[in-house]
Design a protein around this motif. Structure first.
Motif, PDB file in Angstrom:
ATOM      1  N   TYR A 124     -11.116   2.481 -14.236  1.00 25.22           N
ATOM      2  CA  TYR A 124     -12.248   3.022 -13.255  1.00 25.22           C
ATOM      3  C   TYR A 124     -11.153   3.600 -12.113  1.00 25.22           C
ATOM      4  O   TYR A 124     -10.924   4.898 -11.075  1.00 25.22           O
ATOM      5  N   ALA A 128      -8.044   6.016 -10.374  1.00 26.00           N
ATOM      6  CA  ALA A 128      -8.373   6.548  -8.533  1.00 26.00           C
ATOM      7  C   ALA A 128      -7.261   6.346  -7.936  1.00 26.00           C
ATOM      8  O   ALA A 128      -6.694   7.400  -7.629  1.00 26.00           O
ATOM      9  N   TYR A 131      -4.369   9.115  -9.815  1.00 32.53           N
ATOM     10  CA  TYR A 131      -5.075   9.695  -9.054  1.00 32.53           C
ATOM     11  C   TYR A 131      -4.654  10.791  -7.075  1.00 32.53           C
ATOM     12  O   TYR A 131      -3.731  11.087  -6.475  1.00 32.53           O
ATOM     13  N   SER A 132      -4.382   9.190  -6.742  1.00 30.93           N
ATOM     14  CA  SER A 132      -4.627   8.749  -5.147  1.00 30.93           C
ATOM     15  C   SER A 132      -3.160   8.898  -4.754  1.00 30.93           C
ATOM     16  O   SER A 132      -2.586   9.840  -4.436  1.00 30.93           O
ATOM     17  N   TRP A 146      -7.657  14.216  -5.036  1.00 29.96           N
ATOM     18  CA  TRP A 146      -8.194  13.514  -4.405  1.00 29.96           C
ATOM     19  C   TRP A 146      -9.531  13.331  -4.430  1.00 29.96           C
ATOM     20  O   TRP A 146     -10.274  12.192  -4.666  1.00 29.96           O
ATOM     21  N   SER A 149      -9.829  11.250  -7.501  1.00 22.54           N
ATOM     22  CA  SER A 149      -9.664   9.592  -7.537  1.00 22.54           C
ATOM     23  C   SER A 149     -11.544   9.186  -6.793  1.00 22.54           C
ATOM     24  O   SER A 149     -12.151   8.193  -6.975  1.00 22.54           O
ATOM     25  N   ILE A 150     -11.990   9.785  -5.716  1.00 24.18           N
ATOM     26  CA  ILE A 150     -13.535   9.896  -5.560  1.00 24.18           C
ATOM     27  C   ILE A 150     -14.035   9.558  -6.122  1.00 24.18           C
ATOM     28  O   ILE A 150     -14.724   8.730  -6.492  1.00 24.18           O
ATOM     29  N   ALA A 152     -13.689   8.434  -9.490  1.00 23.04           N
ATOM     30  CA  ALA A 152     -13.446   7.306 -10.096  1.00 23.04           C
ATOM     31  C   ALA A 152     -13.959   6.226  -9.621  1.00 23.04           C
ATOM     32  O   ALA A 152     -14.542   4.909  -9.731  1.00 23.04           O
ATOM     33  N   LEU A 153     -14.086   6.269  -8.117  1.00 24.30           N
ATOM     34  CA  LEU A 153     -14.470   4.886  -7.267  1.00 24.30           C
ATOM     35  C   LEU A 153     -15.728   5.659  -7.310  1.00 24.30           C
ATOM     36  O   LEU A 153     -16.166   4.034  -6.978  1.00 24.30           O
ATOM     37  N   GLN A 173      -7.989   5.637   0.621  1.00 24.63           N
ATOM     38  CA  GLN A 173      -9.091   6.836   0.922  1.00 24.63           C
ATOM     39  C   GLN A 173      -9.132   7.291   2.541  1.00 24.63           C
ATOM     40  O   GLN A 173      -9.011   8.024   2.438  1.00 24.63           O
TER      41      GLN A 173
END
Length: 186
Positions: A124, A128, A131-132, A146, A149-150, A152-153, A173
């Motif tokens: 994960y 993230a 993508y970031s 983003w 990414s968020i 996955a976070l 982030q």
């Protein structure tokens, strides 16, 4: 230059369902090896093999350097699944090429890793991070990347809110999406 006493050099080869490992310890001052060993194990036992060999090497270092304290387990494998681990490593390889094509491949591998092992937090975090990177580098639409990414976070945070890699990514982030520098620093 680094003022180290010894170096560990090693290699691994995978053939079908077996892994062959070689390691040697080198006296840095003399530039000569004083110990070497080879192992062949079943690939399905990779994680146990990592732990076995790391303890064996630690013992060899202890013999050369005198008493050193080592844990009885030196390797913490992120998963029990060879397939998930393989996808994780391939994902990392592609991610560290730092270009859009490889990062897209990295995302595919990270997604496969968590499809195999839903508890693989590093998968994960790889998603993230990828993508970031795509968002920051301008390789993908910023908001969309983003958001992925968020998402996955959030999944990683459910698994281990204290994970160092997660907190690094949460800082990134906060820095890049909210310009909240105090939270990013924290």
């Amino acid at each position: 230059k680094l003022k180290v006493n010894m170096l560990l050099e090693g290699s691994a080869q995978i053939h079908e369902d077996k892994i062959r490992l070689r390691a040697k310890l080198i006296d840095a001052k003399e530039d000569s090896h004083f110990w070497s060993e080879s192992w062949e194990r079943k690939l399905e036992n990779l994680f146990e093999t990592q732990d076995e060999i790391s303890i064996f090497i630690a013992d060899k270092i202890r013999e050369q350097q005198g008493h050193l304290n080592f844990s009885n387990q030196l390797v913490n494998s992120p998963t029990k699944s060879i397939s998930a681990y393989e996808h994780l490593l391939k994902g990392r390889h592609h991610f560290y090429q730092w270009n859009s094509e490889d990062t897209s491949l990295a995302i595919e591998h990270f997604e496969k890793s968590v499809a195999v092992d839903k508890k693989l937090i590093e998968g994960y975090l790889g998603i993230a991070d990828s993508y970031s990177f795509m968002a920051v580098a301008g390789f993908a639409p910023r908001e969309e990347a983003w958001q992925k990414s968020i998402a996955a976070l959030a999944l990683a945070k459910k698994l281990d809110p204290d994970h160092a890699g997660l907190n690094y990514m949460l800082g990134m982030q906060s820095f890049f999406t909210e310009a909240d520098f105090a939270t990013a620093l924290q």
